[in-house]
Design a protein around this motif. Structure first.
Motif, PDB file in Angstrom:
ATOM      1  N   THR A  20     -10.886 -52.801 -50.651  1.00 41.19           N
ATOM      2  CA  THR A  20     -10.657 -52.189 -51.958  1.00 41.19           C
ATOM      3  C   THR A  20     -11.392 -52.850 -53.121  1.00 41.19           C
ATOM      4  OG1 THR A  20      -8.666 -53.542 -52.303  1.00 41.19           O
ATOM      5  CG2 THR A  20      -8.376 -51.383 -51.255  1.00 41.19           C
ATOM      6  N   GLU A  21     -11.819 -54.099 -52.975  1.00 44.22           N
ATOM      7  CA  GLU A  21     -12.434 -54.800 -54.099  1.00 44.22           C
ATOM      8  C   GLU A  21     -13.963 -54.771 -54.010  1.00 44.22           C
ATOM      9  OE1 GLU A  21     -10.752 -55.762 -56.601  1.00 44.22           O
ATOM     10  OE2 GLU A  21      -8.741 -55.526 -55.722  1.00 44.22           O
ATOM     11  N   ALA A  22     -14.604 -54.882 -55.160  1.00 43.80           N
ATOM     12  CA  ALA A  22     -16.068 -54.934 -55.220  1.00 43.80           C
ATOM     13  C   ALA A  22     -16.533 -56.346 -54.862  1.00 43.80           C
ATOM     14  CB  ALA A  22     -16.551 -54.555 -56.617  1.00 43.80           C
ATOM     15  N   ILE A  23     -17.195 -56.493 -53.737  1.00 42.19           N
ATOM     16  CA  ILE A  23     -17.598 -57.827 -53.281  1.00 42.19           C
ATOM     17  C   ILE A  23     -19.124 -57.966 -53.153  1.00 42.19           C
ATOM     18  CG2 ILE A  23     -15.412 -58.282 -52.100  1.00 42.19           C
ATOM     19  CD1 ILE A  23     -16.806 -57.569 -49.466  1.00 42.19           C
ATOM     20  N   GLU A  24     -19.861 -56.979 -53.609  1.00 40.34           N
ATOM     21  CA  GLU A  24     -21.315 -57.086 -53.562  1.00 40.34           C
ATOM     22  C   GLU A  24     -21.807 -58.160 -54.533  1.00 40.34           C
ATOM     23  OE1 GLU A  24     -20.261 -53.425 -51.705  1.00 40.34           O
ATOM     24  OE2 GLU A  24     -19.730 -54.186 -53.695  1.00 40.34           O
ATOM     25  N   ILE A  25     -22.894 -58.807 -54.162  1.00 44.35           N
ATOM     26  CA  ILE A  25     -23.580 -59.740 -55.055  1.00 44.35           C
ATOM     27  C   ILE A  25     -24.910 -59.116 -55.435  1.00 44.35           C
ATOM     28  CG2 ILE A  25     -24.620 -62.026 -55.293  1.00 44.35           C
ATOM     29  CD1 ILE A  25     -22.560 -63.087 -53.331  1.00 44.35           C
ATOM     30  N   GLU A  26     -25.135 -58.962 -56.700  1.00 40.91           N
ATOM     31  CA  GLU A  26     -26.333 -58.287 -57.187  1.00 40.91           C
ATOM     32  C   GLU A  26     -27.596 -59.009 -56.724  1.00 40.91           C
ATOM     33  OE1 GLU A  26     -28.301 -56.798 -61.432  1.00 40.91           O
ATOM     34  OE2 GLU A  26     -26.379 -57.852 -61.398  1.00 40.91           O
ATOM     35  N   GLY A  27     -28.547 -58.239 -56.222  1.00 45.76           N
ATOM     36  CA  GLY A  27     -29.847 -58.776 -55.861  1.00 45.76           C
ATOM     37  C   GLY A  27     -29.980 -59.305 -54.455  1.00 45.76           C
ATOM     38  N   VAL A  28     -28.893 -59.286 -53.678  1.00 37.65           N
ATOM     39  CA  VAL A  28     -28.946 -59.852 -52.324  1.00 37.65           C
ATOM     40  C   VAL A  28     -29.910 -59.072 -51.438  1.00 37.65           C
ATOM     41  CG1 VAL A  28     -27.624 -60.112 -50.184  1.00 37.65           C
ATOM     42  CG2 VAL A  28     -26.721 -61.022 -52.316  1.00 37.65           C
ATOM     43  N   LEU A  29     -29.800 -57.762 -51.404  1.00 33.83           N
ATOM     44  CA  LEU A  29     -30.660 -56.965 -50.523  1.00 33.83           C
ATOM     45  C   LEU A  29     -32.127 -57.119 -50.898  1.00 33.83           C
ATOM     46  CD1 LEU A  29     -28.600 -53.681 -50.111  1.00 33.83           C
ATOM     47  CD2 LEU A  29     -28.951 -55.479 -48.419  1.00 33.83           C
ATOM     48  N   GLU A  30     -32.416 -57.138 -52.174  1.00 34.28           N
ATOM     49  CA  GLU A  30     -33.805 -57.292 -52.624  1.00 34.28           C
ATOM     50  C   GLU A  30     -34.351 -58.660 -52.221  1.00 34.28           C
ATOM     51  OE1 GLU A  30     -31.764 -54.287 -55.171  1.00 34.28           O
ATOM     52  OE2 GLU A  30     -31.263 -56.289 -54.420  1.00 34.28           O
ATOM     53  N   ALA A  31     -33.522 -59.695 -52.354  1.00 33.60           N
ATOM     54  CA  ALA A  31     -33.960 -61.040 -51.975  1.00 33.60           C
ATOM     55  C   ALA A  31     -34.215 -61.129 -50.472  1.00 33.60           C
ATOM     56  CB  ALA A  31     -32.916 -62.070 -52.395  1.00 33.60           C
ATOM     57  N   LEU A  32     -33.343 -60.539 -49.666  1.00 32.94           N
ATOM     58  CA  LEU A  32     -33.518 -60.570 -48.214  1.00 32.94           C
ATOM     59  C   LEU A  32     -34.771 -59.811 -47.796  1.00 32.94           C
ATOM     60  CD1 LEU A  32     -29.840 -60.087 -46.972  1.00 32.94           C
ATOM     61  CD2 LEU A  32     -31.132 -62.221 -47.177  1.00 32.94           C
ATOM     62  N   ALA A  33     -35.029 -58.689 -48.439  1.00 35.77           N
ATOM     63  CA  ALA A  33     -36.229 -57.909 -48.115  1.00 35.77           C
ATOM     64  C   ALA A  33     -37.489 -58.723 -48.401  1.00 35.77           C
ATOM     65  CB  ALA A  33     -36.232 -56.605 -48.917  1.00 35.77           C
ATOM     66  N   GLU A  34     -37.498 -59.441 -49.521  1.00 29.42           N
ATOM     67  CA  GLU A  34     -38.647 -60.275 -49.864  1.00 29.42           C
ATOM     68  C   GLU A  34     -38.779 -61.448 -48.902  1.00 29.42           C
ATOM     69  OE1 GLU A  34     -41.969 -61.465 -52.233  1.00 29.42           O
ATOM     70  OE2 GLU A  34     -40.823 -59.589 -52.190  1.00 29.42           O
ATOM     71  N   LEU A  35     -37.672 -62.116 -48.616  1.00 29.87           N
ATOM     72  CA  LEU A  35     -37.707 -63.277 -47.731  1.00 29.87           C
ATOM     73  C   LEU A  35     -38.153 -62.909 -46.323  1.00 29.87           C
ATOM     74  CD1 LEU A  35     -34.405 -65.005 -48.882  1.00 29.87           C
ATOM     75  CD2 LEU A  35     -36.672 -66.066 -48.950  1.00 29.87           C
ATOM     76  N   SER A  36     -37.819 -61.713 -45.881  1.00 32.16           N
ATOM     77  CA  SER A  36     -38.151 -61.294 -44.515  1.00 32.16           C
ATOM     78  C   SER A  36     -39.657 -61.268 -44.264  1.00 32.16           C
ATOM     79  CB  SER A  36     -37.545 -59.923 -44.217  1.00 32.16           C
ATOM     80  OG  SER A  36     -38.161 -58.915 -45.003  1.00 32.16           O
ATOM     81  N   GLN A  37     -40.456 -61.300 -45.327  1.00 32.36           N
ATOM     82  CA  GLN A  37     -41.909 -61.355 -45.173  1.00 32.36           C
ATOM     83  C   GLN A  37     -42.396 -62.751 -44.789  1.00 32.36           C
ATOM     84  OE1 GLN A  37     -44.139 -59.358 -48.413  1.00 32.36           O
ATOM     85  NE2 GLN A  37     -42.126 -58.822 -49.246  1.00 32.36           N
ATOM     86  N   TYR A  38     -41.541 -63.748 -44.957  1.00 30.45           N
ATOM     87  CA  TYR A  38     -41.965 -65.133 -44.778  1.00 30.45           C
ATOM     88  C   TYR A  38     -41.179 -65.890 -43.710  1.00 30.45           C
ATOM     89  CZ  TYR A  38     -43.982 -64.095 -49.343  1.00 30.45           C
ATOM     90  OH  TYR A  38     -44.675 -63.520 -50.373  1.00 30.45           O
ATOM     91  N   VAL A  39     -39.921 -65.520 -43.486  1.00 25.92           N
ATOM     92  CA  VAL A  39     -39.057 -66.305 -42.605  1.00 25.92           C
ATOM     93  C   VAL A  39     -38.231 -65.396 -41.711  1.00 25.92           C
ATOM     94  CG1 VAL A  39     -38.835 -68.241 -44.235  1.00 25.92           C
ATOM     95  CG2 VAL A  39     -37.191 -66.356 -44.327  1.00 25.92           C
ATOM     96  N   ARG A  40     -37.738 -65.984 -40.627  1.00 23.15           N
ATOM     97  CA  ARG A  40     -36.694 -65.344 -39.824  1.00 23.15           C
ATOM     98  C   ARG A  40     -35.354 -65.843 -40.320  1.00 23.15           C
ATOM     99  NH1 ARG A  40     -37.942 -66.928 -33.953  1.00 23.15           N
ATOM    100  NH2 ARG A  40     -35.859 -66.032 -33.671  1.00 23.15           N
ATOM    101  N   MET A  41     -34.335 -64.979 -40.248  1.00 26.72           N
ATOM    102  CA  MET A  41     -33.050 -65.296 -40.858  1.00 26.72           C
ATOM    103  C   MET A  41     -31.894 -64.986 -39.916  1.00 26.72           C
ATOM    104  SD  MET A  41     -33.784 -63.748 -44.700  1.00 26.72           S
ATOM    105  CE  MET A  41     -34.374 -62.155 -44.094  1.00 26.72           C
TER     106      MET A  41
END
Length: 230
Positions: free
Chosen positions: A98-119
């Motif tokens: 029921t609560e909003a638990i998203e953290i802003e910018g997480v998906l964008e950061a992961l998409a960028e990081l995926s170009q450089y590292v495995r996670m």
């Protein structure tokens, strides 16, 4: 991803291996759940007449303890603790739904990081809670794997969770970075011999992060850390 081996000069002047892998903590790093877990325990303890002290909770959490240490100190018996533990878990799942638990910018950061590292994710969350959180979220596809609490024997701050993650990745300590938001997780990474970046979380901000290699305000800053070494 840039997979070539190499070294880079750290901010402290030491030569360090390039970071090719990131092991993420989950709660408080990828989703904003730390407060709701505390609140669920606070609610469950209130039903048996115990007020959960936040400052002590945070100190205990850094040692791998938590809600129930205060219950025992208040004289609550183990049978009642087990009953209220189940109640706490029900309240927590209610908040996850029921609560909003998203953290802003997480998906964008992961998409960028995926170009450089495995996670991958190494979390203290139970599988049931983790699966509920990610029923409709898009974080998992960026990860090679997820280790939940049932996937290892000793929890954070013991090094086993992150050492297990290293084995699964086939990575060395030197080329891996852990991302955490709590002293418990930082201590686990340090005990495993892995550099740790601590991301700001208001709930855990008062804990001791002096052994972190990096202190960051948001995951978007990780991209620059990785790129500087690539």
């Amino acid at each position: 991803m840039n997979s070539s081996a190499g070294t880079a000069q750290g901010f402290d002047g030491r030569t360090k291996a390039l970071k090719r892998y990131i092991l993420f903590d989950h709660d408080g790093v990828l989703v904003d759940t730390e407060f709701w877990y505390f609140t669920a325990g606070e609610r469950a303890l209130a039903e048996v007449g115990v007020t959960l002290d936040k400052d002590r909770y945070l100190r205990d959490m850094g040692q791998g303890l938590g809600t129930w240490e205060q219950a025992r100190a208040a004289g609550v018996d183990e049978r009642t603790i087990e009953r209220q533990r189940a109640v706490r878990d029900e309240y927590y799942q209610e908040y996850l739904r029921t609560e909003a638990i998203e953290i802003e910018g997480v998906l964008e950061a992961l998409a960028e990081l995926s170009q450089y590292v495995r996670m991958a994710i190494v979390t203290s969350a139970k599988r049931r809670d983790f699966d509920l959180i990610h029923e409709r979220r898009r974080i998992r596809p960026f990860m090679d794997f997820v280790l939940v609490r049932e996937d290892y024997g000793l929890g954070k701050p013991h090094p086993e969770p992150y050492l297990t993650g290293l084995v699964r990745l086939g990575a060395t300590r030197e080329e891996t970075l852990v991302v955490e938001d709590s002293a418990r997780g930082l201590n686990s990474a340090v005990a495993a011999g892995i550099d740790c970046a601590v991301v700001h979380n208001e709930f855990t901000a008062s804990q001791d992060f002096s052994r972190a290699v990096h202190r960051i305000g948001a995951l978007s800053e990780l991209t620059e850390i990785v790129r500087r070494a690539s």
